[in-house]
Design a protein around this motif. Structure first.
Motif, PDB file in Angstrom:
ATOM      1  N   CYS A 383       0.852  -1.184   0.000  1.00 16.79           N
ATOM      2  CA  CYS A 383       0.000   0.000   0.000  1.00 16.79           C
ATOM      3  C   CYS A 383       0.889   1.235   0.000  1.00 16.79           C
ATOM      4  O   CYS A 383       2.091   1.158   0.308  1.00 16.79           O
ATOM      5  N   GLY A 384       0.312   2.358  -0.351  1.00 12.11           N
ATOM      6  CA  GLY A 384       1.043   3.617  -0.330  1.00 12.11           C
ATOM      7  C   GLY A 384       0.788   4.362   0.963  1.00 12.11           C
ATOM      8  O   GLY A 384      -0.331   4.372   1.478  1.00 12.11           O
ATOM      9  N   MET A 385       1.834   4.961   1.523  1.00  7.44           N
ATOM     10  CA  MET A 385       1.711   5.790   2.722  1.00  7.44           C
ATOM     11  C   MET A 385       2.255   7.171   2.405  1.00  7.44           C
ATOM     12  O   MET A 385       3.410   7.307   1.991  1.00  7.44           O
ATOM     13  N   TYR A 386       1.417   8.183   2.603  1.00 10.32           N
ATOM     14  CA  TYR A 386       1.770   9.563   2.279  1.00 10.32           C
ATOM     15  C   TYR A 386       1.539  10.445   3.500  1.00 10.32           C
ATOM     16  O   TYR A 386       0.504  10.311   4.175  1.00 10.32           O
ATOM     17  N   PRO A 387       2.476  11.333   3.820  1.00 10.75           N
ATOM     18  CA  PRO A 387       2.240  12.266   4.928  1.00 10.75           C
ATOM     19  C   PRO A 387       1.209  13.317   4.532  1.00 10.75           C
ATOM     20  O   PRO A 387       1.218  13.828   3.399  1.00 10.75           O
ATOM     21  N   ILE A 388       0.299  13.617   5.458  1.00 10.63           N
ATOM     22  CA  ILE A 388      -0.694  14.658   5.185  1.00 10.63           C
ATOM     23  C   ILE A 388      -0.002  16.005   5.003  1.00 10.63           C
ATOM     24  O   ILE A 388      -0.345  16.784   4.120  1.00 10.63           O
ATOM     25  N   ASP A 389       0.985  16.267   5.858  1.00 14.58           N
ATOM     26  CA  ASP A 389       1.791  17.475   5.723  1.00 14.58           C
ATOM     27  C   ASP A 389       3.024  17.136   4.880  1.00 14.58           C
ATOM     28  O   ASP A 389       3.830  16.286   5.251  1.00 14.58           O
ATOM     29  N   PRO A 414      10.365   4.852  -2.164  1.00 17.79           N
ATOM     30  CA  PRO A 414       9.684   6.123  -2.431  1.00 17.79           C
ATOM     31  C   PRO A 414       8.872   6.062  -3.718  1.00 17.79           C
ATOM     32  O   PRO A 414       9.236   5.361  -4.670  1.00 17.79           O
ATOM     33  N   GLU A 415       7.760   6.767  -3.741  1.00 13.87           N
ATOM     34  CA  GLU A 415       6.924   6.867  -4.928  1.00 13.87           C
ATOM     35  C   GLU A 415       6.191   8.203  -4.907  1.00 13.87           C
ATOM     36  O   GLU A 415       6.155   8.893  -3.883  1.00 13.87           O
ATOM     37  N   THR A 416       5.612   8.573  -6.018  1.00 12.24           N
ATOM     38  CA  THR A 416       4.843   9.814  -6.120  1.00 12.24           C
ATOM     39  C   THR A 416       3.456   9.505  -6.657  1.00 12.24           C
ATOM     40  O   THR A 416       3.247   8.519  -7.375  1.00 12.24           O
ATOM     41  N   SER A 417       2.514  10.332  -6.283  1.00 10.53           N
ATOM     42  CA  SER A 417       1.133  10.199  -6.733  1.00 10.53           C
ATOM     43  C   SER A 417       0.639  11.569  -7.172  1.00 10.53           C
ATOM     44  O   SER A 417       0.913  12.584  -6.518  1.00 10.53           O
ATOM     45  N   ASP A 418      -0.098  11.594  -8.290  1.00 11.84           N
ATOM     46  CA  ASP A 418      -0.645  12.859  -8.765  1.00 11.84           C
ATOM     47  C   ASP A 418      -1.617  13.456  -7.755  1.00 11.84           C
ATOM     48  O   ASP A 418      -1.730  14.681  -7.649  1.00 11.84           O
ATOM     49  N   ALA A 419      -2.315  12.593  -7.008  1.00 11.18           N
ATOM     50  CA  ALA A 419      -3.320  13.083  -6.069  1.00 11.18           C
ATOM     51  C   ALA A 419      -2.750  13.369  -4.685  1.00 11.18           C
ATOM     52  O   ALA A 419      -3.224  14.272  -3.995  1.00 11.18           O
ATOM     53  N   LEU A 420      -1.719  12.613  -4.284  1.00 12.59           N
ATOM     54  CA  LEU A 420      -1.260  12.688  -2.894  1.00 12.59           C
ATOM     55  C   LEU A 420       0.157  13.222  -2.756  1.00 12.59           C
ATOM     56  O   LEU A 420       0.612  13.458  -1.634  1.00 12.59           O
ATOM     57  N   GLY A 421       0.900  13.380  -3.821  1.00 12.64           N
ATOM     58  CA  GLY A 421       2.248  13.932  -3.737  1.00 12.64           C
ATOM     59  C   GLY A 421       3.293  12.865  -3.483  1.00 12.64           C
ATOM     60  O   GLY A 421       3.203  11.739  -3.973  1.00 12.64           O
ATOM     61  N   PHE A 422       4.296  13.208  -2.651  1.00 11.11           N
ATOM     62  CA  PHE A 422       5.409  12.302  -2.374  1.00 11.11           C
ATOM     63  C   PHE A 422       5.069  11.391  -1.193  1.00 11.11           C
ATOM     64  O   PHE A 422       4.542  11.843  -0.173  1.00 11.11           O
ATOM     65  N   GLY A 423       5.413  10.106  -1.343  1.00 10.76           N
ATOM     66  CA  GLY A 423       5.170   9.140  -0.283  1.00 10.76           C
ATOM     67  C   GLY A 423       6.023   7.902  -0.494  1.00 10.76           C
ATOM     68  O   GLY A 423       7.051   7.937  -1.183  1.00 10.76           O
ATOM     69  N   PHE A 424       5.580   6.782   0.081  1.00  9.61           N
ATOM     70  CA  PHE A 424       6.348   5.544   0.023  1.00  9.61           C
ATOM     71  C   PHE A 424       5.420   4.377  -0.284  1.00  9.61           C
ATOM     72  O   PHE A 424       4.278   4.325   0.195  1.00  9.61           O
ATOM     73  N   ARG A 425       5.931   3.447  -1.080  1.00  7.82           N
ATOM     74  CA  ARG A 425       5.235   2.193  -1.348  1.00  7.82           C
ATOM     75  C   ARG A 425       5.759   1.169  -0.364  1.00  7.82           C
ATOM     76  O   ARG A 425       6.951   0.804  -0.396  1.00  7.82           O
TER      77      ARG A 425
END
Length: 685
Positions: A383-389, A414-425
């Motif tokens: 799953c992807g985990m993205y910081p809200i801030d 690390p991964e990026t999402s168009d909707a959520l920005g920078f995060g991690f897989r």
């Protein structure tokens, strides 16, 4: 000990001292104190400046030293921080394995209490479960080790206990623990009997060539099935029921007999102190002040403070700054010999310098061959985990690195999402494992996260005969280049009361399962074996099973490989924009139902905005489901109490233009719950 016996002890050693008071020479008084500088004179006789007939002030019954307290006769023992190693003939290493909630942690607490490792005042439930999430949920998620001193037939033995988790998601923790032991206690509930994880853990111990001691726990319950459980141990696992021990971990009944049986039946560890040092790294954790704390099991040789050691697979060389054991807290010792379990501190600050399964050896007398180590776990849920801030991205990276050091079955990239920005897989062994990691990050590290819907790994055979493995729906190539879509299958074993066989059969059939066999364990219990797609197992199969069997059914599964399936990628469009974090891979026959159910749940989770929001599910370019969130209406004509209708029409036209601009440029806020809506696969259209 007497005052004269304190000579030669190092500074800061905690001791219990017996001395005679001048007023009453016939009686002795016992105190706890510490050896400090100038405690004795240069001849090591008595404290400087004191007469021989007068004890030092710290030993008189005066409130000068705040840590002095009088002890009962039952506590007359030397509590020295510096302990020496023991002959491996008097060492026993064992684990406690069982199904979840069969009483492993409670039995471990009783071992500590009855062996004298802790006092009744220090005793508390789940003493070894020191994580907040463990105490909150009442389950063990990390294996814990503790050294216990136990006297048997006049000889002193050292018992190294490793308490293990019981849930199937943490089976890797169990396998690592078993590799550091020579024996295992197989704990079985006297009422629930042999369950799925009991069988899996027993076979893991058998494959590791360990001596297994069956133990029936909770014999103090009002209703027990002791005779039937003993029969299940013989028929299902193949152990001799005559070797089983009956205990009540809650009351302490029969615990001493288990300790005696461990010494009698579990073989001592092999290894010689004169051989080159080979120590297995079976766990580690990060301390802010001390750096990386490495947990080791000494296979051969010995390790001392100040010794120069190296990690054979990683190649790093370090000085041993501190060694010790868990008793149950970190207790320093001067040496660890063959068969002993403890920790070493080398001042490592870089998290990548320590790897679970590595071998520690002496630089001056290096071992010729490293220990086999552990097989790397294969994460199957991602799953992807993205910081809200967005400013917490680097903080999240650091915390994930520390967490992966303590939990080697967890991975992240690390991964990026168009909707959520920078995060991690992030990769996990199961759904509970994923929930535990997220809760630890949010509670212990105070990081607010957005978690995307989890999915399993897939294999894709492309038209050019290339095979790729994907764990993210975003990585699925165009349908035109896919020759074959493969999904992982699992062999699932259910142990349930016989009356629920029909319900489990229907549950597995609805999830594209393949029936294998049914084996009756007795007149009231049966074991069913099915082959199911892993995606249908990891999401909510466990919860459905518990609801269906009223809590009495249990399951265990193992991956058996990938199989061809008719799978497609389903995208979710919100206001015409594809939200990559909501994309999922589904079976084509279930795509329409899943799509309709998902857009309905998203409509409930996403709040109204000042403009209309269409939510669509699509397979490629074909829309298969749609729901619309109506615009939040505002009565702009409320202030008009009368007059010509043209005034109201002007206000309505102005509002319409504003909503048109919002629809074009407005952003839709998607809450955390919406990303987890993909999990519920049972919604009917």
């Amino acid at each position: 000990m007497r005052l004269n016996d304190c000579r030669g002890l190092p500074n800061h050693t905690i001791v219990t001292v017996s001395c005679h008071m001048p007023s009453e020479p016939s009686q002795s008084t016992h105190f706890v104190t510490t050896i400090e500088e100038n405690f004795f004179d240069e001849n090591q006789n008595f404290p400087v400046g004191k007469k021989e007939s007068q004890p030092p002030a710290r030993l008189r019954n005066e409130p000068i030293y705040p840590r002095i307290e009088e002890l009962n006769d039952s506590h007359l023992c030397l509590r020295n921080e510096l302990r020496s190693s023991m002959d491996n003939k008097h060492i026993r290493n064992f684990s406690i394995v069982a199904h979840i909630d069969h009483g492993k942690s409670t039995l471990a607490d009783q071992f500590l209490l009855q062996s004298g490792a802790i006092t009744q005042r220090e005793f508390k439930e789940q003493l070894l479960d020191d994580l907040d999430v463990e105490r909150e949920r009442g389950i063990t998620v990390k294996a814990r080790t503790v050294a216990i001193d136990y006297e048997y037939k006049g000889e002193k033995y050292e018992l190294n206990l490793i308490d293990t988790p019981g849930h199937v998601d943490f089976h890797y923790e169990v396998s690592r623990s078993l590799a550091a032991c020579e024996g295992a206690l197989l704990l079985v509930d006297a009422f629930q009997g042999v369950q799925a994880q009991s069988v899996a853990n027993a076979y893991a111990a058998i494959n590791a060539d360990l001596t297994i001691l069956p133990v029936i726990n909770k014999i103090d319950l009002p209703v027990v099935r002791t005779e039937e459980v003993l029969e299940e141990i013989e028929t299902v696992i193949g152990l001799d029921p005559d070797d089983a021990l009956l205990v009540s971990a809650k009351t302490g009944l029969g615990v001493e007999a288990v300790l005696d049986a461990i010494i009698e039946r579990v073989p001592p560890p092999d290894g010689k102190a004169n051989d080159p040092l080979r120590a297995l790294v079976f766990d580690s954790k990060y301390d802010v002040y001390k750096g990386v704390i490495t947990y080791v099991r000494i296979k051969e040789g010995s390790v001392r403070k100040g010794q120069k050691v190296c990690f054979m697979k990683n190649g790093g060389e370090f000085d041993v700054l501190e060694i010790g054991q868990f008793r149950p807290g970190m207790t320093k010792c001067d040496k660890l010999g063959p068969g002993q379990v403890g920790y070493i501190l080398t001042g490592i600050k870089e998290l990548g310098d320590v790897h679970i399964g590595d071998t520690v050896s002496d630089i001056s007398n290096k071992a010729s061959q490293a220990l086999p180590g552990y097989q790397q776990p294969k994460q199957m849920v991602f799953c992807g985990m993205y910081p809200i801030d967005a400013t917490d991205f680097e903080k999240l990276r650091g915390e994930l690195q520390k967490l992966s050091l303590n939990d080697s079955s967890f991975s992240f990239l690390p991964e990026t999402s168009d909707a959520l920005g920078f995060g991690f897989r992030c990769g996990f062994l199961g759904m509970l494992h994923m929930e535990i990691v997220q809760q630890r990050l949010e509670d212990e590290q105070d990081i607010d996260l957005i978690q995307t819907a989890p999915n399993v790994t897939y294999e894709i055979l492309k038209t050019n005969d290339d095979v790729i493995v994907i764990d993210n729906p975003q990585d699925v190539p165009d349908a035109g280049v896919i020759d074959e879509f493969r999904e992982p299958f699992a062999k699932v074993s259910f142990i349930t009361p016989s009356e629920h066989i029909g319900g489990i059969m229907q549950l597995c059939s609805d999830r594209r399962g393949i029936y294998v066999n049914t084996e009756f364990l007795g007149p009231q219990r049966a074991q069913l074996t099915w082959e199911l797609p892993l995606a249908e197992v990891v999401y909510d199969m466990h919860d459905k099973l518990k609801s269906l069997t009223r809590g009495y059914g249990t399951m265990d599964y193992e991956i058996i490989g990938f199989r061809k399936a008719d799978l497609v990628k389903m995208d979710i469009l919100v206001k015409g924009n594809r939200v990559d974090a909501l994309s999922t891979i589904v079976h084509r026959d279930q795509a329409d139902r899943r799509g309709r159910g998902l857009v309905k749940r998203l409509k409930e989770e996403i709040s109204k905005h000042m403009f209309e929001i269409p939510i669509q599910a699509a397979l490629g370019g074909r829309i298969i489901a749609r729901e619309t969130i109506q615009a939040l209406r505002k009565n702009v004509t409320a202030k008009c109490y009368g007059g010509d209708i043209t005034r109201k029409r002007k206000l309505w036209a102005k509002q319409k233009e504003g909503k048109k601009r919002l629809k074009q440029f407005g952003e839709v806020e998607i809450p955390q719950k919406a990303f987890l809506s993909v999990l519920d696969a049972t919604e009917e259209d």
